[in-house]
Design a protein around this motif. Structure first.
Motif, PDB file in Angstrom:
ATOM      1  N   ILE A 148      -8.089  65.377 -27.699  1.00 16.76           N
ATOM      2  CA  ILE A 148      -8.470  65.702 -29.065  1.00 16.76           C
ATOM      3  C   ILE A 148      -9.571  66.762 -29.071  1.00 16.76           C
ATOM      4  N   VAL A 149      -9.439  67.726 -29.961  1.00 14.29           N
ATOM      5  CA  VAL A 149     -10.455  68.765 -30.092  1.00 14.29           C
ATOM      6  C   VAL A 149     -11.822  68.136 -30.397  1.00 14.29           C
ATOM      7  N   GLY A 150     -12.823  68.494 -29.604  1.00 16.45           N
ATOM      8  CA  GLY A 150     -14.182  68.031 -29.853  1.00 16.45           C
ATOM      9  C   GLY A 150     -14.562  66.732 -29.162  1.00 16.45           C
ATOM     10  N   TYR A 151     -13.663  66.152 -28.337  1.00 16.35           N
ATOM     11  CA  TYR A 151     -14.000  64.847 -27.757  1.00 16.35           C
ATOM     12  C   TYR A 151     -15.165  64.950 -26.765  1.00 16.35           C
ATOM     13  N   LEU A 152     -15.276  66.064 -26.064  1.00 13.26           N
ATOM     14  CA  LEU A 152     -16.410  66.234 -25.155  1.00 13.26           C
ATOM     15  C   LEU A 152     -17.716  66.389 -25.922  1.00 13.26           C
ATOM     16  N   ASP A 153     -17.635  67.060 -27.072  1.00 10.07           N
ATOM     17  CA  ASP A 153     -18.834  67.245 -27.896  1.00 10.07           C
ATOM     18  C   ASP A 153     -19.347  65.925 -28.444  1.00 10.07           C
ATOM     19  N   VAL A 154     -18.422  65.054 -28.869  1.00 14.62           N
ATOM     20  CA  VAL A 154     -18.870  63.787 -29.442  1.00 14.62           C
ATOM     21  C   VAL A 154     -19.374  62.844 -28.351  1.00 14.62           C
ATOM     22  N   ASP A 159     -23.790  45.809 -23.591  1.00 11.30           N
ATOM     23  CA  ASP A 159     -23.974  45.010 -24.808  1.00 11.30           C
ATOM     24  C   ASP A 159     -22.994  45.392 -25.916  1.00 11.30           C
ATOM     25  N   VAL A 160     -22.627  46.680 -25.976  1.00  4.53           N
ATOM     26  CA  VAL A 160     -21.702  47.146 -26.998  1.00  4.53           C
ATOM     27  C   VAL A 160     -20.986  48.383 -26.466  1.00  4.53           C
ATOM     28  N   PHE A 161     -19.722  48.540 -26.862  1.00  2.00           N
ATOM     29  CA  PHE A 161     -18.939  49.705 -26.459  1.00  2.00           C
ATOM     30  C   PHE A 161     -18.723  50.616 -27.665  1.00  2.00           C
ATOM     31  N   VAL A 162     -18.765  51.925 -27.424  1.00  5.99           N
ATOM     32  CA  VAL A 162     -18.470  52.917 -28.459  1.00  5.99           C
ATOM     33  C   VAL A 162     -17.174  53.618 -28.053  1.00  5.99           C
ATOM     34  N   LEU A 163     -16.146  53.491 -28.859  1.00  6.35           N
ATOM     35  CA  LEU A 163     -14.828  54.020 -28.521  1.00  6.35           C
ATOM     36  C   LEU A 163     -14.651  55.435 -29.068  1.00  6.35           C
ATOM     37  N   ILE A 164     -14.418  56.391 -28.171  1.00  9.47           N
ATOM     38  CA  ILE A 164     -14.124  57.768 -28.565  1.00  9.47           C
ATOM     39  C   ILE A 164     -12.611  57.909 -28.611  1.00  9.47           C
ATOM     40  N   SER A 165     -12.079  57.967 -29.800  1.00  7.32           N
ATOM     41  CA  SER A 165     -10.626  58.020 -29.955  1.00  7.32           C
ATOM     42  C   SER A 165     -10.290  58.690 -31.271  1.00  7.32           C
ATOM     43  N   CYS A 166      -8.983  58.761 -31.574  1.00 12.24           N
ATOM     44  CA  CYS A 166      -8.575  59.330 -32.859  1.00 12.24           C
ATOM     45  C   CYS A 166      -8.977  58.381 -33.982  1.00 12.24           C
ATOM     46  N   ALA A 167      -8.889  58.857 -35.210  1.00 10.54           N
ATOM     47  CA  ALA A 167      -9.347  58.071 -36.362  1.00 10.54           C
ATOM     48  C   ALA A 167      -8.586  56.758 -36.490  1.00 10.54           C
ATOM     49  N   GLU A 168      -7.295  56.755 -36.171  1.00 10.86           N
ATOM     50  CA  GLU A 168      -6.485  55.553 -36.354  1.00 10.86           C
ATOM     51  C   GLU A 168      -6.699  54.537 -35.248  1.00 10.86           C
ATOM     52  N   ASN A 169      -6.945  54.988 -34.029  1.00  9.95           N
ATOM     53  CA  ASN A 169      -7.122  54.070 -32.907  1.00  9.95           C
ATOM     54  C   ASN A 169      -8.558  53.590 -32.748  1.00  9.95           C
ATOM     55  N   SER A 170      -9.501  54.236 -33.422  1.00 11.09           N
ATOM     56  CA  SER A 170     -10.905  53.863 -33.238  1.00 11.09           C
ATOM     57  C   SER A 170     -11.257  52.555 -33.928  1.00 11.09           C
ATOM     58  N   LEU A 171     -10.492  52.179 -34.970  1.00 14.74           N
ATOM     59  CA  LEU A 171     -10.770  50.935 -35.691  1.00 14.74           C
ATOM     60  C   LEU A 171     -10.104  49.767 -34.964  1.00 14.74           C
ATOM     61  N   LEU A 172     -10.670  49.417 -33.837  1.00 11.54           N
ATOM     62  CA  LEU A 172     -10.090  48.392 -32.975  1.00 11.54           C
ATOM     63  C   LEU A 172     -10.575  47.005 -33.391  1.00 11.54           C
ATOM     64  N   ASP A 173      -9.633  46.071 -33.506  1.00  9.13           N
ATOM     65  CA  ASP A 173     -10.003  44.684 -33.763  1.00  9.13           C
ATOM     66  C   ASP A 173     -10.442  44.085 -32.437  1.00  9.13           C
ATOM     67  N   CYS A 174     -11.742  43.868 -32.281  1.00  8.32           N
ATOM     68  CA  CYS A 174     -12.288  43.499 -30.971  1.00  8.32           C
ATOM     69  C   CYS A 174     -12.606  42.012 -30.846  1.00  8.32           C
ATOM     70  N   ARG A 175     -11.981  41.165 -31.646  1.00  7.37           N
ATOM     71  CA  ARG A 175     -12.290  39.727 -31.595  1.00  7.37           C
ATOM     72  C   ARG A 175     -11.958  39.109 -30.239  1.00  7.37           C
ATOM     73  N   GLU A 176     -10.957  39.653 -29.558  1.00 10.48           N
ATOM     74  CA  GLU A 176     -10.551  39.097 -28.276  1.00 10.48           C
ATOM     75  C   GLU A 176     -11.362  39.663 -27.107  1.00 10.48           C
ATOM     76  N   PHE A 177     -12.197  40.638 -27.373  1.00 11.65           N
ATOM     77  CA  PHE A 177     -12.962  41.275 -26.312  1.00 11.65           C
ATOM     78  C   PHE A 177     -14.306  40.577 -26.109  1.00 11.65           C
ATOM     79  N   TYR A 178     -14.821  40.736 -24.896  1.00 14.89           N
ATOM     80  CA  TYR A 178     -16.070  40.076 -24.517  1.00 14.89           C
ATOM     81  C   TYR A 178     -17.263  40.657 -25.264  1.00 14.89           C
ATOM     82  N   ARG A 179     -17.230  41.959 -25.543  1.00 14.79           N
ATOM     83  CA  ARG A 179     -18.303  42.631 -26.254  1.00 14.79           C
ATOM     84  C   ARG A 179     -17.740  43.398 -27.443  1.00 14.79           C
ATOM     85  N   PRO A 180     -18.573  43.687 -28.447  1.00 15.20           N
ATOM     86  CA  PRO A 180     -18.094  44.443 -29.617  1.00 15.20           C
ATOM     87  C   PRO A 180     -17.687  45.863 -29.241  1.00 15.20           C
ATOM     88  N   ILE A 181     -16.698  46.399 -29.940  1.00 16.85           N
ATOM     89  CA  ILE A 181     -16.264  47.784 -29.769  1.00 16.85           C
ATOM     90  C   ILE A 181     -16.383  48.459 -31.126  1.00 16.85           C
TER      91      ILE A 181
END
Length: 447
Positions: A288-294, A329-351
């Motif tokens: 995705i354009v700009g992923y390195l910048d973000v 403690d927390v993960f920040v997901l760099i992804s497209c707009a649709e994939n970034s809204l991850l339901d993280c209830r099953e994960f060990y830490r928040p995303i």
């Protein structure tokens, strides 16, 4: 609201492939030429003289990818070679430039639904599939849900129903004078993200009526199924009334409580991020354009907020992979707009998303209900960019956690880590809100 997931479970994917192969309820083999616009693909390849072309299909369409690729190969003859990308590195809605480069492709044809996020290296042709539906029935449901003919309404759809939505618009516009058609922004065909009076949202754009420039004054009528695209639009346009119409079920409904519940959940994750000391920056895209910048932006925000940041590349996400990083403690997901809204209830830490991380760390960006899913809107040069205010962001100040009720103090310790200057210190971690109230008059008790 639909459950948001980064990839389909293996069992569900297997069932979908079997059902589609046996029933073919979505696609008839004799309609492949029309639905997949084979002639358009052939013309595009020949006109641009591409030699190696990768065909990317979503998981649910892999069972007919061989038929589509054979039709395209016959059309272009021996002048070029086509390859099928059988497994995408991340979400199927994103163009997989990494997989295409494994065979040194010089172009990609992306089939099916798309998040419409611009790529950074290879030219792409988007074929959405042109699904047909009952135009009259959709217009009928619109009239039932929107009874005021003078109401300001945005008409938009999933990308696969875009052509049919044009027909719905032409059928209704004579009766609804304030109906606004929301058009797709197809990468490579002109990206008008700013200026010209256009409003851009979720890979789409429209020009508001002159007398109603504010988006929250509009109602939205969306044609499509529940899914990540709809979830993204619901979050970004959370101040608008939303009506959804499912062309398959031929049913419409108003979306209200699910949106509020989702926003409350995201705000909870922001509070978790405020308490975090170690942050994992998850790379969910390499094209995705700009992923390195973000990524650089998130590292900078973490540093200025007194947090340690680590960059992690894991491909498709699952709880088992991320459980290998218990220190985070927390993960920040760099992804497209649709994939970034991850339901993280099953994960060990928040995303969380880059926007949520900025709200947690940057005092200049407050939580107002406005929601941003496209990380490009956070970068310098964007109208929604908020510079990090060092005077407001005093990392030595004490804050009370709304999650644990404890008092935390994070500060940058220059002497402890001269290399990165990101060392953290927590003081008086055991003091609770009740103790603070009891000792409110004793200044020494909270020092």
């Amino acid at each position: 609201m639909a459950t948001i997931s980064f990839s389909s479970p293996d069992t569900l994917l297997h069932e979908n492939l079997i059902n589609n192969a046996l029933i073919n309820d979505d696609i008839e083999i004799n309609a492949i030429q029309e639905i997949f616009e084979v002639q358009k693909c052939v013309k595009w390849i020949l006109e641009n003289d591409y030699k190696k072309i990768s065909l990317q299909f979503p998981d649910r369409l892999l069972h007919i990818s061989d038929t589509v690729s054979l039709n395209i190969q016959r059309g272009i003859g021996n002048t070029a070679t086509v390859y099928v990308l059988a497994d995408t590195s991340y979400g199927s809605c994103c163009v997989d430039e990494v997989a295409a480069e494994h065979v040194s492709s010089d172009a990609i044809v992306h089939f099916g639904g798309s998040c419409l996020t611009p790529t950074s290296r290879l030219p792409v042709l988007y074929i959405f599939g042109n699904k047909t539906f009952n135009i009259e029935k959709a217009a009928e449901h619109f009239s039932k849900q929107v009874t005021d003919s003078k109401k300001y309404v945005l008409l938009m759809s999933d990308v696969v129903y875009d052509r049919g939505t044009d027909d719905v618009y032409h059928l209704l516009v004579s009766r609804y004078e304030n109906l606004v058609r929301v058009a797709l922004i197809i990468p490579g065909e002109g990206d008008e993200r700013s200026g010209s009076g256009n409003v851009t949202v979720g890979g789409r754009q429209f020009r508001p009526k002159q007398e109603k420039p504010n988006v929250e004054d509009y109602e939205v009528f969306y044609i499509g199924h529940e899914g990540r695209s709809l979830s993204n639009l619901l979050m970004v346009l959370n101040k608008c009334e939303f009506v959804t119409y499912d062309p398959k079920k031929e049913e419409s409904r108003r979306e209200t409580t699910n949106v509020n519940r989702a926003l409350q959940r995201r705000y909870y994750l922001i509070e978790r991020a405020k308490d975090a000391r170690m942050v994992g920056i998850l790379i969910g895209t390499l094209g995705i354009v700009g992923y390195l910048d973000v990524i650089d932006r998130m590292k900078e925000v973490a540093k200025l907020a007194g947090k340690k940041a680590y960059t992690i590349v894991v491909g498709r996400l699952n709880p088992s992979k991320l459980a290998n990083f218990p220190e985070i403690d927390v993960f920040v997901l760099i992804s497209c707009a649709e994939n970034s809204l991850l339901d993280c209830r099953e994960f060990y830490r928040p995303i969380i998303t880059p926007f949520e991380f900025e709200v947690a760390c940057n005092e200049a960006r407050q939580w107002t209900g406005e929601y941003i899913t496209d990380f490009r809107d956070l970068l310098p040069g964007s109208l929604q960019h908020k510079p990090f205010n060092l005077e407001e962001n005093d990392v030595t100040q004490t804050r009370v956690s709304l999650i644990t009720g404890k008092i935390n103090q994070l500060r940058v310790d220059d002497d402890a880590d001269k290399g990165s200057k990101n060392a953290l210190m927590t003081t008086n971690h055991s003091i609770t809100i009740s103790q603070l109230h009891m000792n409110a008059g004793d200044r020494k008790s909270v020092v």
